[in-house]
Design an enzyme around this catalytic site. Structure first.
Site, short mmCIF file in Angstrom:
data_model
loop_
_atom_site.label_atom_id
_atom_site.label_comp_id
_atom_site.label_asym_id
_atom_site.label_seq_id
_atom_site.Cartn_x
_atom_site.Cartn_y
_atom_site.Cartn_z
N ASP A 64 10.01 8.63 11.04
CA ASP A 64 8.72 8.42 10.37
C ASP A 64 8.48 9.61 9.45
O ASP A 64 9.18 9.77 8.46
CB ASP A 64 7.65 8.22 11.45
CG ASP A 64 6.36 7.67 10.88
OD1 ASP A 64 6.01 7.97 9.74
OD2 ASP A 64 5.65 6.93 11.61
N ARG A 83 0.86 -1.19 0.00
CA ARG A 83 0.00 0.00 0.00
C ARG A 83 0.88 1.23 0.00
O ARG A 83 2.05 1.18 0.40
CB ARG A 83 -0.91 0.03 1.23
CG ARG A 83 -0.17 0.23 2.55
CD ARG A 83 -1.15 0.56 3.67
NE ARG A 83 -0.52 0.64 4.97
CZ ARG A 83 0.00 1.75 5.49
NH1 ARG A 83 0.02 2.87 4.80
NH2 ARG A 83 0.53 1.74 6.70
#
Ligand SMILES: *[C@@H]1O[C@H](CO)[C@@H](O)[C@H](O)[C@H]1NC(C)=O
Length: 331
Positions: A234, A130
């Site tokens: 992140d 994804r």
């Protein structure tokens, strides 16, 4: 959610206890939870007066906080059961955003709650993949990357993802063998593109050509493990001094990095373990909006981290941020 003065005071104190910044800086910094927690908040983008963000695995994954009133709206993205990990508003087209939907990039209309166009499908040979994080470059093209199967990030199947460019020529893979494609940022000179593949524990940089969107000469800017910094990098943004801000998954903090030195120059603690991403906002772009996740926390751990999954505003940093880029047609 209304936040009491007692809560704010507590957070400032907690930031002071953990942050390796000077005491004068610590006193000025306020970390304020703005929203009810969701499961996995990601991908913030501020466009006055709204902060768009995602609750990636939710049935209604697109959220918008009115930073004036505090009101939060949510949208389902049909068919409603596919992860949506990025949302970037389209310039000059109010209510239209470019979103990821699983391995697709689509255009979404806020007024009708409909997907009105599809702009490409990534990793067609890898149905378990994804899209993850993505950003518009300074010319309004989209850069977005994918990741392999598994939502527990440290157990993702490695090397399955790629980093893609979406522009007038369509969707093109630019970097392969990516583990978890994450933060992207461009410097003010537009000749550098910073990039995070989370499990590497590093921020890398490419030379960037804004005219052709070519990326070359990949090298490492900072290795958080080598620097003894608790940070699985992140999301990422950049400030007006061209210093990087990195959200630390499993690190209870965001860090400011001097890319020339390859070192962390300040750290801001948050009362949550899984910090996911950041965007600058506010009238002067000096407020840092930070998203967080419940990650794999147990119910007992969530009692100790009641704001896990909230969006926070960090103010008083004494740093000027920059607006997030919008998508520009055609793409
Ligand atoms: C990291 O910690 C190790 C072990 O304590 C030490 O040898 C090393 O110098 C540290 N590195 C940095 C960049 O602080």
């Amino acid at each position: 959610m209304r936040v009491t003065a007692a809560v704010l005071l507590c957070f400032v104190f907690s930031a002071g206890a953990r942050a390796r910044v000077t005491s004068s800086e610590v006193r000025a910094i306020v970390v304020e939870p703005l929203t009810e927690p969701v499961s996995h908040a990601e991908g913030p983008h501020w466009q006055a007066p709204y902060l768009y963000y995602l609750d990636v695995f939710s049935g209604s994954p697109l959220l918008r906080l009115d930073t004036t009133s505090g009101r939060v709206e949510r949208w389902t993205v049909p068919p409603g059961n596919v992860p949506v990990a990025l949302a970037v508003p389209i310039a000059g087209d109010e209510g239209r955003l470019l979103l990821s939907r699983g391995r697709e990039l689509v255009e979404f209309d806020l007024l009708t709650s409909e997907v009105v166009a599809t702009y490409g499908v990534a990793d067609e040979d890898k149905p378990g993949n994804r899209f993850n994080d993505g950003k518009a470059d300074p010319a309004g093209r989209l850069w977005a990357g994918t990741m392999g199967p598994d939502n527990l990030r440290n157990k993702v199947v490695p090397d399955q993802g790629s980093l893609f460019l979406l522009d007038a020529n369509g969707l093109t893979a630019k970097v392969s063998e990516v583990d978890i494609s994450n933060g992207i940022a461009w410097n003010s000179g537009h000749n550098l593109m910073y990039y995070i593949d989370t499990p590497t524990g590093k921020v890398d940089v490419f030379d960037y050509d804004l005219v052709t969107a070519s990326i070359t000469n990949r090298r490492t800017v900072i290795d958080f493990v080598a620097q003894n910094v608790t940070c699985e990098p992140d999301g990422m943004t950049i400030d007006a001094d061209d210093f990087l801000w990195v959200a630390c998954w499993n690190g209870w903090q965001v860090v400011r990095v001097d890319p020339a030195l390859g070192q962390v120059v300040s750290q801001v603690s948050l009362p949550v373990q899984y910090v996911t991403s950041m965007a600058w906002g506010g009238a002067n772009f000096d407020d840092l909006y930070v998203t967080s996740s419940k990650g794999g926390l147990t119910p007992e751990e969530i009692l100790l981290q009641p704001y896990a999954g909230s969006v926070f505003k960090v103010s008083g940093l004494g740093v000027n941020g920059v607006p997030s880029n919008l998508i520009t047609r055609p793409f």
